[in-house]
Design an enzyme around this catalytic site. Sequence first.
Site, mmCIF file in Angstrom:
data_model
loop_
_atom_site.group_PDB
_atom_site.id
_atom_site.type_symbol
_atom_site.label_atom_id
_atom_site.label_comp_id
_atom_site.label_asym_id
_atom_site.label_seq_id
_atom_site.Cartn_x
_atom_site.Cartn_y
_atom_site.Cartn_z
ATOM 1 C CE LYS A 298 -1.672 1.631 3.986
ATOM 2 N NZ LYS A 298 -1.521 3.048 4.345
ATOM 3 C CG ASN A 299 2.412 2.738 3.549
ATOM 4 O OD1 ASN A 299 1.240 3.084 3.382
ATOM 5 N ND2 ASN A 299 2.910 2.478 4.736
ATOM 6 C CB CYS B 80 -3.544 6.029 11.729
ATOM 7 S SG CYS B 80 -4.364 4.740 10.788
ATOM 8 N NE ARG C 183 1.304 9.771 10.884
ATOM 9 C CZ ARG C 183 0.756 8.791 10.170
ATOM 10 N NH1 ARG C 183 -0.498 8.483 10.372
ATOM 11 N NH2 ARG C 183 1.436 8.143 9.268
ATOM 12 C CG ASP D 268 3.196 0.910 9.759
ATOM 13 O OD1 ASP D 268 3.099 1.793 10.632
ATOM 14 O OD2 ASP D 268 3.063 1.139 8.544
ATOM 15 N NE ARG E 18 -6.975 5.106 6.324
ATOM 16 C CZ ARG E 18 -6.814 6.320 6.810
ATOM 17 N NH1 ARG E 18 -7.449 6.680 7.884
ATOM 18 N NH2 ARG E 18 -6.026 7.171 6.229
HETATM 19 C C1 UD1 Z 1 4.822 6.338 6.759
HETATM 20 C C2 UD1 Z 1 3.784 5.263 6.572
HETATM 21 C C3 UD1 Z 1 3.340 4.708 7.917
HETATM 22 C C4 UD1 Z 1 4.538 4.273 8.736
HETATM 23 C C5 UD1 Z 1 5.607 5.354 8.797
HETATM 24 C C6 UD1 Z 1 6.905 4.891 9.468
HETATM 25 C C7 UD1 Z 1 2.651 5.914 4.539
HETATM 26 C C8 UD1 Z 1 1.436 6.453 3.909
HETATM 27 N N1 UD1 Z 1 2.654 5.836 5.874
HETATM 28 O O1 UD1 Z 1 4.185 7.383 7.487
HETATM 29 O O2 UD1 Z 1 2.480 3.610 7.691
HETATM 30 O O3 UD1 Z 1 4.116 4.012 10.078
HETATM 31 O O4 UD1 Z 1 5.924 5.810 7.466
HETATM 32 O O5 UD1 Z 1 7.405 3.775 8.818
HETATM 33 O O6 UD1 Z 1 3.594 5.521 3.872
HETATM 34 N N2 UD1 Z 1 8.204 13.454 11.066
HETATM 35 C C9 UD1 Z 1 8.377 14.789 11.374
HETATM 36 N N3 UD1 Z 1 8.321 15.697 10.367
HETATM 37 C C10 UD1 Z 1 8.081 15.339 9.072
HETATM 38 C C11 UD1 Z 1 7.882 13.970 8.768
HETATM 39 C C12 UD1 Z 1 7.962 13.053 9.793
HETATM 40 O O7 UD1 Z 1 8.585 15.154 12.526
HETATM 41 O O8 UD1 Z 1 8.028 16.215 8.204
HETATM 42 C C13 UD1 Z 1 8.285 12.456 12.147
HETATM 43 C C14 UD1 Z 1 6.969 11.733 12.374
HETATM 44 O O9 UD1 Z 1 6.127 12.442 13.257
HETATM 45 C C15 UD1 Z 1 7.430 10.419 12.945
HETATM 46 C C16 UD1 Z 1 8.740 10.164 12.184
HETATM 47 O O10 UD1 Z 1 9.166 11.431 11.715
HETATM 48 O O11 UD1 Z 1 7.728 10.571 14.311
HETATM 49 C C17 UD1 Z 1 8.613 9.202 11.017
HETATM 50 O O12 UD1 Z 1 7.529 9.582 10.193
HETATM 51 P P1 UD1 Z 1 7.427 9.199 8.650
HETATM 52 O O13 UD1 Z 1 8.437 8.163 8.328
HETATM 53 O O14 UD1 Z 1 7.418 10.463 7.860
HETATM 54 O O15 UD1 Z 1 5.993 8.554 8.582
HETATM 55 P P2 UD1 Z 1 4.836 8.821 7.551
HETATM 56 O O16 UD1 Z 1 5.400 9.156 6.205
HETATM 57 O O17 UD1 Z 1 3.830 9.727 8.165
#
Ligand code: UD1
Length: 429
Positions: free
Chosen positions: A21-22, A116, A121, A304, A396
Amino acid sequence: MQYIMKGGNPLVGEVHISGAKNAALGILAAAVMTDESVTIDNLPDVNDINVMLDALTEIGVVVDRIDAHTVKINGGNIHTVHVDNEYIRRMRAGYYLIGALLGKYSHAEVALPGGCDIGSRPIDQHLKGFRALSATTRVEYGMVIADARHLRGGHVFMDMVSVGATINVMLAAVLADGNTIIENAAKEPHVVDVANMLNSMGARVRGAGTDVIRIRGVSHLHGTEYSIIPDQIEAGTFMFAAAVTRGDVTVKNVIPKHMEAISSKLIEMGCEIVEMDDTIRVVGRPRLESCNVKTLPYPGFPTDMQPQMGVALVLAHGTGVITESIFENRFKYVGELAKMGAQIKVEGNVAVVYGTDRLTGADLVAPDLRAGAALVLAGLAAEGITTIDDIHYILRGYEAFDEKLRGLGAVIETVENAREARKFRLQVV
Ligand code: UD1
């Protein structure tokens, strides 16, 4: 709509894993960056993908669903770079359209992402990356607006490892003028998959899968045909389903290398793991052994899979400690498991799980996607009947979850109302 299940059956048999999915969400965004047609195969048939496809249709992309797992996309007639609807606001990966549209049209307006509720985030790293490519960014009326007069390659050092920010900046950078370097990049398999897909469209991305990604901008991308990698988290969920029900499950269509963090934990807990080319067999044992686990970016143990691990530790012998180092609020399933007799103590980002030899069925609510799937595993391992509400979270990200579980001998149904639930109860007593 809820799941209702009668636990206690060891899951046995083979299950076919869907596309990731991702990865698919990033790849769908990438597909609109060319005016030529792109065919994507091994697409998972899950709600997040359908929301993304609807959002693409709304901005003028021609989406031709060839079958449940294949789609042909043409982004040649996009008439707006403004992406907003109530569904895209509730999902996370709509943010990939910022990178894709900024790269292609130098301007994007996309609703702030939801997803979620597992922590705050933020998307500051995405925006920082776009600014390094000479774009301006602002958030106004719930929309992220990114604009560049002339998108130019740049040097981005990510403050933390972010899958989303790495993919998003990569998307924009492939069509920027000149070279981009992303340091402290995420190394997840889906980052590599999006990079491979972009390269098959004529992009020049090197180093995906390491923590430094180098991109040489190109003037345009062309059409391609691309097949998405298998879903590491869906596969991991079925592997844990085998472990917690003391079953014997062969997951098919997986890349064993992507599963190493999960396989090694299951071995530590006493399961037998047999790897073949694109399958992994998990043989459970009468009682799992506890372990400690810390979630980390790839190749560490994935966040995850943390709730599924929580369920396994609840049923293990001994005490295990989970440290969640990626998201702030990922233990909401603990209160639900407590209704089944689990004993877990949470303090901040640490959960101490006291193993028990028995869970009992209860009426539960899925708090989010992965936690919802973990509660299903708990219900299948528990004595008696469990119901799980709010399964829209699970839908989802898991294709035909109940059907695949039934294929392994699970007694589980999706029911629409109390009458159907009563019928299930009468049938299984
Ligand atoms: C993606 C996945 C999610 C998975 C996560 C970590 C998708 C749609 N979702 O989420 O299923 O749990 O990767 O493997 O692919 N962060 C910041 N600032 C930013 C971006 C991230 O502070 O601009 C922080 C986040 O709050 C979190 C960490 O970095 O603590 C990792 O987040 P990230 O890898 O970006 O997760 P997602 O892309 O939201």
